[in-house]
Write an enzyme that holds these catalytic residues in place. Structure first.
Site, PDB file in Angstrom:
ATOM      1  N   PRO A   9      -9.123  -7.047  12.705  1.00  0.00           N
ATOM      2  CA  PRO A   9      -8.302  -7.956  13.504  1.00  0.00           C
ATOM      3  C   PRO A   9      -6.810  -7.893  13.194  1.00  0.00           C
ATOM      4  O   PRO A   9      -6.409  -7.764  12.035  1.00  0.00           O
ATOM      5  CB  PRO A   9      -8.863  -9.345  13.170  1.00  0.00           C
ATOM      6  CG  PRO A   9      -9.584  -9.164  11.889  1.00  0.00           C
ATOM      7  CD  PRO A   9     -10.103  -7.763  11.883  1.00  0.00           C
ATOM      8  N   ASN A  10      -6.057  -7.988  14.276  1.00  0.00           N
ATOM      9  CA  ASN A  10      -4.585  -8.047  14.250  1.00  0.00           C
ATOM     10  C   ASN A  10      -3.909  -6.711  13.953  1.00  0.00           C
ATOM     11  O   ASN A  10      -2.687  -6.605  14.036  1.00  0.00           O
ATOM     12  CB  ASN A  10      -4.080  -9.132  13.258  1.00  0.00           C
ATOM     13  CG  ASN A  10      -4.645 -10.496  13.587  1.00  0.00           C
ATOM     14  OD1 ASN A  10      -4.479 -10.960  14.715  1.00  0.00           O
ATOM     15  ND2 ASN A  10      -5.334 -11.119  12.658  1.00  0.00           N
ATOM     16  N   ARG A  17       3.906  -6.562  13.913  1.00  0.00           N
ATOM     17  CA  ARG A  17       3.350  -7.602  13.054  1.00  0.00           C
ATOM     18  C   ARG A  17       3.928  -7.500  11.637  1.00  0.00           C
ATOM     19  O   ARG A  17       3.637  -6.551  10.915  1.00  0.00           O
ATOM     20  CB  ARG A  17       1.834  -7.430  12.988  1.00  0.00           C
ATOM     21  CG  ARG A  17       1.147  -8.386  12.073  1.00  0.00           C
ATOM     22  CD  ARG A  17      -0.304  -7.987  11.836  1.00  0.00           C
ATOM     23  NE  ARG A  17      -0.926  -8.936  10.942  1.00  0.00           N
ATOM     24  CZ  ARG A  17      -1.984  -8.687  10.203  1.00  0.00           C
ATOM     25  NH1 ARG A  17      -2.583  -7.522  10.268  1.00  0.00           N
ATOM     26  NH2 ARG A  17      -2.465  -9.606   9.392  1.00  0.00           N
ATOM     27  N   TYR A  22       3.605  -4.780   6.568  1.00  0.00           N
ATOM     28  CA  TYR A  22       2.629  -3.784   7.048  1.00  0.00           C
ATOM     29  C   TYR A  22       3.263  -2.474   7.521  1.00  0.00           C
ATOM     30  O   TYR A  22       2.531  -1.542   7.865  1.00  0.00           O
ATOM     31  CB  TYR A  22       1.770  -4.396   8.165  1.00  0.00           C
ATOM     32  CG  TYR A  22       0.972  -5.589   7.688  1.00  0.00           C
ATOM     33  CD1 TYR A  22      -0.010  -5.438   6.710  1.00  0.00           C
ATOM     34  CD2 TYR A  22       1.225  -6.873   8.178  1.00  0.00           C
ATOM     35  CE1 TYR A  22      -0.730  -6.530   6.242  1.00  0.00           C
ATOM     36  CE2 TYR A  22       0.497  -7.969   7.715  1.00  0.00           C
ATOM     37  CZ  TYR A  22      -0.467  -7.791   6.751  1.00  0.00           C
ATOM     38  OH  TYR A  22      -1.185  -8.864   6.274  1.00  0.00           O
ATOM     39  N   ASN A  72     -10.267  -0.532   7.368  1.00  0.00           N
ATOM     40  CA  ASN A  72      -9.364  -1.634   7.034  1.00  0.00           C
ATOM     41  C   ASN A  72      -9.898  -2.825   7.815  1.00  0.00           C
ATOM     42  O   ASN A  72      -9.634  -2.965   9.010  1.00  0.00           O
ATOM     43  CB  ASN A  72      -7.919  -1.318   7.434  1.00  0.00           C
ATOM     44  CG  ASN A  72      -6.973  -2.436   7.005  1.00  0.00           C
ATOM     45  OD1 ASN A  72      -7.419  -3.519   6.606  1.00  0.00           O
ATOM     46  ND2 ASN A  72      -5.676  -2.181   7.086  1.00  0.00           N
ATOM     47  N   ALA A  75      -8.359  -9.224   7.746  1.00  0.00           N
ATOM     48  CA  ALA A  75      -8.735 -10.526   7.162  1.00  0.00           C
ATOM     49  C   ALA A  75     -10.234 -10.632   6.904  1.00  0.00           C
ATOM     50  O   ALA A  75     -10.659 -11.371   5.998  1.00  0.00           O
ATOM     51  CB  ALA A  75      -8.269 -11.655   8.077  1.00  0.00           C
ATOM     52  N   GLU A  96     -12.267   1.751   1.496  1.00  0.00           N
ATOM     53  CA  GLU A  96     -11.570   0.559   1.984  1.00  0.00           C
ATOM     54  C   GLU A  96     -10.062   0.794   1.860  1.00  0.00           C
ATOM     55  O   GLU A  96      -9.594   1.216   0.802  1.00  0.00           O
ATOM     56  CB  GLU A  96     -12.012  -0.614   1.092  1.00  0.00           C
ATOM     57  CG  GLU A  96     -11.275  -1.908   1.323  1.00  0.00           C
ATOM     58  CD  GLU A  96     -11.730  -2.996   0.332  1.00  0.00           C
ATOM     59  OE1 GLU A  96     -12.652  -2.761  -0.498  1.00  0.00           O
ATOM     60  OE2 GLU A  96     -11.128  -4.084   0.377  1.00  0.00           O
ATOM     61  N   HIS A  98      -6.079  -0.832   2.595  1.00  0.00           N
ATOM     62  CA  HIS A  98      -5.160  -1.911   2.981  1.00  0.00           C
ATOM     63  C   HIS A  98      -3.750  -1.366   2.958  1.00  0.00           C
ATOM     64  O   HIS A  98      -3.355  -0.686   2.003  1.00  0.00           O
ATOM     65  CB  HIS A  98      -5.276  -3.107   2.024  1.00  0.00           C
ATOM     66  CG  HIS A  98      -6.649  -3.683   2.030  1.00  0.00           C
ATOM     67  ND1 HIS A  98      -7.136  -4.411   3.082  1.00  0.00           N
ATOM     68  CD2 HIS A  98      -7.667  -3.562   1.150  1.00  0.00           C
ATOM     69  CE1 HIS A  98      -8.388  -4.736   2.848  1.00  0.00           C
ATOM     70  NE2 HIS A  98      -8.739  -4.232   1.674  1.00  0.00           N
ATOM     71  N   ARG A 105      -0.629 -10.168  -3.540  1.00  0.00           N
ATOM     72  CA  ARG A 105      -0.342 -11.203  -2.539  1.00  0.00           C
ATOM     73  C   ARG A 105      -1.092 -12.507  -2.885  1.00  0.00           C
ATOM     74  O   ARG A 105      -1.469 -12.722  -4.026  1.00  0.00           O
ATOM     75  CB  ARG A 105      -0.679 -10.661  -1.147  1.00  0.00           C
ATOM     76  CG  ARG A 105       0.161  -9.412  -0.808  1.00  0.00           C
ATOM     77  CD  ARG A 105      -0.126  -8.893   0.572  1.00  0.00           C
ATOM     78  NE  ARG A 105       0.223  -9.872   1.600  1.00  0.00           N
ATOM     79  CZ  ARG A 105      -0.204  -9.810   2.861  1.00  0.00           C
ATOM     80  NH1 ARG A 105      -0.990  -8.817   3.238  1.00  0.00           N
ATOM     81  NH2 ARG A 105       0.157 -10.728   3.734  1.00  0.00           N
TER      82      ARG A 105
HETATM   83  C1  DQA Z   1      -4.638  -6.037   5.291  1.00  0.00           C
HETATM   84  C2  DQA Z   1      -4.564  -7.136   4.233  1.00  0.00           C
HETATM   85  C3  DQA Z   1      -5.351  -8.361   4.670  1.00  0.00           C
HETATM   86  O1  DQA Z   1      -5.283  -9.368   3.675  1.00  0.00           O
HETATM   87  C4  DQA Z   1      -4.781  -8.909   5.953  1.00  0.00           C
HETATM   88  O2  DQA Z   1      -5.549 -10.014   6.406  1.00  0.00           O
HETATM   89  C5  DQA Z   1      -4.629  -7.890   7.013  1.00  0.00           C
HETATM   90  C6  DQA Z   1      -4.230  -6.542   6.663  1.00  0.00           C
HETATM   91  C7  DQA Z   1      -3.725  -4.846   4.947  1.00  0.00           C
HETATM   92  O3  DQA Z   1      -3.897  -3.801   5.561  1.00  0.00           O
HETATM   93  O4  DQA Z   1      -2.834  -4.959   4.092  1.00  0.00           O
HETATM   94  O5  DQA Z   1      -4.758  -8.203   8.204  1.00  0.00           O
HETATM   95  O6  DQA Z   1      -5.973  -5.548   5.337  1.00  0.00           O
END
Ligand code: DQA
Length: 145
Positions: A9-10, A17, A22, A72, A75, A96, A98, A105
């Site tokens: 998501p997002n 964003r 990011y 990835n 959230a 995984e 990020h 964080r």
């Molecule tokens: C994320 C880190 C997550 O905590 C966050 O909710 C994201 C992006 C990252 O790529 O740094 O949406 O996965």
């Protein structure tokens, strides 16, 4: 060798964003970079993004006969037992990723429900993390062939 690149998501809003966290690359930029790396490695990739937990689970199921997954889960990393269970269920080697360093964080981002069921995590290197994850999966899978 076939590897699924799965984004949660997002991440469709990457580029706009919170770029200070990011990065400035869009998701399409990242997918194109991954396609370039896949071509160099001589492997096939598919890129899927969804904002829905169930759709991410479905994408994992649909690729259960593939060789690897780079995920990835955004959230959902911190909340989704369903995605962790899907990774465990399909038994496809998974890395995984990020973009940000989740461990530097907020405390809520320090816990990943996914980490126990993946080969490893790359966190904090922006878009480069996806390329590193592809390299790492390719190299380890090649050793196991
Ligand atoms: C994320 C880190 C997550 O905590 C966050 O909710 C994201 C992006 C990252 O790529 O740094 O949406 O996965």
């Amino acid at each position: 060798m076939r590897i699924l690149i799965l984004n949660g998501p997002n991440l469709n809003l990457l580029g706009q964003r919170e770029p200070e966290i990011y990065g400035r690359e869009t998701l399409r930029d990242i997918e194109l970079l991954c396609e370039g790396r896949a071509e160099e490695l001589g492997i096939e990739i598919a890129c899927v993004q969804s904002n829905s937990e169930g759709a991410l689970v479905d994408a994992l199921h649909a690729h259960r006969d593939w060789d690897g997954v780079v995920i990835n889960a955004a959230a959902y990393t911190h909340t989704s037992l369903a995605i962790a269970d899907a990774i465990a269920a399909i038994q496809v080697p998974t890395v995984e990723v990020h973009l940000s360093n989740v461990h530097a964080r907020e405390a809520v981002r320090h816990t990943s429900l996914i980490s126990p069921v993946v080969w490893g995590q790359v966190s904090g290197f922006g878009y480069r993390g996806y390329l590193a994850a592809l390299d790492l999966l390719h190299s380890r899978l090649s050793e196991l062939e």
